[in-house]
Design a protein around this motif. Structure first.
Motif: not given
Length: 345
Positions: A197-202
């Protein structure tokens, strides 16, 4: 830091959920020495302005309207109160949860419809009109309730400015796109672990590493990023909590320190901030600290301070960060009903 138009004062802008009683887009003044926030004004122009983005020159603020119809709004940042710049523009997608600026457009990640929209901008930063293009995601994941279809949760440009990267919770994948004649176009899709469930990437400041915070499991996926080819390679997955969560634990925000030595995340339910040390192509969990509220939906860093927008407690908390260890120390909070994000210039 945003300079508040021509005022020269340091500003923060806070998004809220008006459906839960939030006051709209909130402006706060930031103390230079302590990082403390003092509320200045609120503008209730669009429903549920849950995520905000500021233009590079600090003159224009953009907000999603996280509703079934979905829209984006623009504000001129001047004085103590942002001024709406015309009517909101529909994004041709439902439930936009994130937006960013890329190649003369506002890009929105539309969670409900599982798509990414591009809205063109005029040279003065105002919205030029209807979306110039939309990329529909497809696919699903193994989680029966949350992954029956695509759910784009974030879209942002990569550090090179060549690519737009969208993170989809519903399909367990990250899509790398280009903007062709104003329309998002798929370059490649990269799979993460099913059910994560990936949500955000930095991105790391070196532009060669990326970190994806996963909502359905309290982990971060460490990736290698190749800007030349627009390629993302998952390397390892690191737990955000020492022990298995006793109840709900849904990670949300992720921030990389400006010097690239630490990664911080927020986890709702557990209501903690996790501190991870960057070690080569890996991460090491240093520890966790309470977020100072309940249900930290977003996390931001500015000038050596961390800020958590705690949606259910209706607070924004701030922390001084130990530069040696990366561990945040709670310093204060301000009450903002249904706070959902904090942005700085």
């Amino acid at each position: 830091m945003a300079q508040g138009g021509s005022t020269g004062r340091r500003r923060a802008f806070i998004g809220t959920f008006t459906a839960a009683g939030g006051p709209g887009v909130v402006t706060a003044e930031v103390a230079r020495d302590s990082g403390a926030l003092t509320l200045v004004s609120a503008v209730n122009h669009v429903p549920d302005p849950s995520y905000l983005a500021l233009s590079p020159d600090g003159r224009t603020l953009y907000a999603v309207s996280e509703t079934a119809d979905g829209a984006v709004a623009a504000y001129r940042v001047s004085g103590d109160r942002p001024t709406p710049l015309g009517a909101p523009v529909p994004v041709d997608g439902s439930g936009p949860t994130h937006l960013s600026l890329h190649a003369g457009h506002v890009l929105t990640a539309n969670y409900g419809s599982g798509s990414v929209s591009a809205v063109p901008l005029r040279p003065d930063g105002t919205l030029a009109g209807q979306p110039s293009g939309r990329l529909q995601h497809t696919g699903s994941g193994p989680h029966d309730r949350r992954q029956r279809g695509p759910h784009a949760h974030q879209v942002q440009p990569d550090p090179s400015g060549r690519w737009a990267v969208s993170v989809d919770l519903g399909t367990d994948s990250v899509r790398v796109c280009t903007l062709a004649d104003g329309a998002p176009a798929m370059h490649r899709e990269f799979a993460l672990r099913p059910g994560s469930g990936p949500r955000h990437l930095a991105f790391h400041p070196d532009g060669e590493r990326a970190y994806v915070v996963n909502e359905l499991t309290p982990t971060v996926t460490v990736c290698r990023w190749d800007a030349a080819g627009g390629s993302l390679k998952p390397l390892t997955e690191v737990a955000l909590l020492r022990d298995a969560p006793a109840g709900d634990a849904y990670p949300s925000g992720i921030v990389v320190s400006p010097d690239g030595r630490f990664v911080w995340t927020a986890t709702r339910g557990a209501d903690v901030l996790s501190v991870l040390a960057v070690e080569g192509d890996g991460l090491r969990l240093v520890g966790t600290v309470p977020c100072g509220g309940h249900w930290p939906r977003a996390l931001a860093e500015h000038a050596g301070f961390l800020y958590a927008a705690n949606e259910r407690s209706g607070t924004v908390t701030w922390f001084a960060v130990d530069p040696a260890t990366g561990i945040p120390r709670y310093d204060g909070s301000v009450r903002v009903t249904a706070a959902s994000c904090v942005v700085f210039g």
